[in-house]
Structures are given as structure tokens and as C-alpha cells.
Design a protein around this motif. Structure first.
Motif, PDB file in Angstrom:
ATOM      1  N   VAL A  39      -8.161   1.614   4.087  1.00 51.84           N
ATOM      2  CA  VAL A  39      -8.674   2.665   4.026  1.00 51.84           C
ATOM      3  C   VAL A  39      -9.767   3.114   3.118  1.00 51.84           C
ATOM      4  O   VAL A  39     -10.195   1.960   2.060  1.00 51.84           O
ATOM      5  CB  VAL A  39      -7.082   4.203   3.693  1.00 51.84           C
ATOM      6  N   THR A  89      -2.619   5.491   9.283  1.00 49.85           N
ATOM      7  CA  THR A  89      -4.189   5.212   9.835  1.00 49.85           C
ATOM      8  C   THR A  89      -5.185   4.242   8.369  1.00 49.85           C
ATOM      9  O   THR A  89      -5.596   4.505   7.285  1.00 49.85           O
ATOM     10  CB  THR A  89      -4.394   6.738   9.069  1.00 49.85           C
ATOM     11  N   ALA A  90      -5.757   3.470   9.149  1.00 51.81           N
ATOM     12  CA  ALA A  90      -6.451   2.724   8.614  1.00 51.81           C
ATOM     13  C   ALA A  90      -7.229   1.725   9.723  1.00 51.81           C
ATOM     14  O   ALA A  90      -6.570   1.588  10.841  1.00 51.81           O
ATOM     15  CB  ALA A  90      -5.557   1.484   7.433  1.00 51.81           C
TER      16      ALA A  90
END
Length: 114
Positions: A39, A89-90
Motif C-alpha cells: 500500500v 486493499t493493496a
């Protein structure tokens, strides 16, 4: 060795997604393979890895939710992700290790959001 990752996208929390990483070139030289994620503003971290013999290793944060596998006949690495959380999320990168150098795919974005 060239690695082509695919399968990322937008998914709701609790949902599932499968990532694929197709290897080409001198695939006979590949030993371990793995999935990493990153991220913005943070270091790339290991998500899961698998040896050429099929031994797997997972980050604590994904144990029980993610499954890594590889199909050596198809030169393809997979990451099955379930019960996804916003913190997953990444950008996900596949990695292939040889005796001399590591290779990286181009990354595929996974966004977990409602």
C-alpha cells in the motif's frame, strides 16, 4: 522469466477473489513462488509463499482466509482470497525465486470496499 498477474478488482467486504500469475520463459529455473502486497507509504509485505514442493507459508493476517497454490504444469501461481477485509486493499505482486535472481510481476490492484 516473465510474470503476468491478473484477477484484481473491486470487491465488497466479506467477498472473494482469485489472483493468477502466469510465468513464461525459463520457468524450469523457478524454485519458490509467492504473493506480496503493498500500500502507498508502506513496505511491500509477504502475503503467502509456496515452495516447488508445495509447502506453504502465510502471513498471520491472512491465515485461514487466503490459499496459495501453484500448477507447475501450467506454470501458474494462484491466490484464493476469501472473507476479504478493507485492510486487504493493496497492489498484489507475484514473485518467483531462482538460484540467481528474483522476478516480479507487474502488480494487480485489489480494492475491498462497500
Amino acid at each position: 522469466v516473465q510474470l503476468q498477474a491478473s484477477g484484481g478488482g473491486l470487491v465488497q467486504p466479506g467477498g472473494s477473489l482469485r489472483l493468477s500469475c502466469a510465468a513464461s520463459g525459463s520457468t524450469f529455473s523457478i524454485n519458490d513462488m509467492g504473493w506480496y502486497r503493498q500500500v502507498p507509504g508502506k513496505q511491500r509485505e509477504l502475503v503467502a509463499s509456496i515452495t516447488d514442493g508445495g509447502v506453504t507459508n502465510y502471513a498471520d493476517s491472512v491465515k485461514g482466509r487466503f490459499t496459495i497454490s501453484r500448477d507447475n504444469a501450467k506454470d501458474t501461481l494462484y491466490l484464493w482470497m476469501s472473507n476479504l477485509k478493507p485492510e486487504d486493499t493493496a497492489v498484489y505482486y507475484c514473485n518467483a525465486e531462482t538460484d540467481w535472481v528474483d522476478y516480479w510481476g507487474q502488480g494487480t490492484l485489489v480494492t475491498v470496499s462497500s
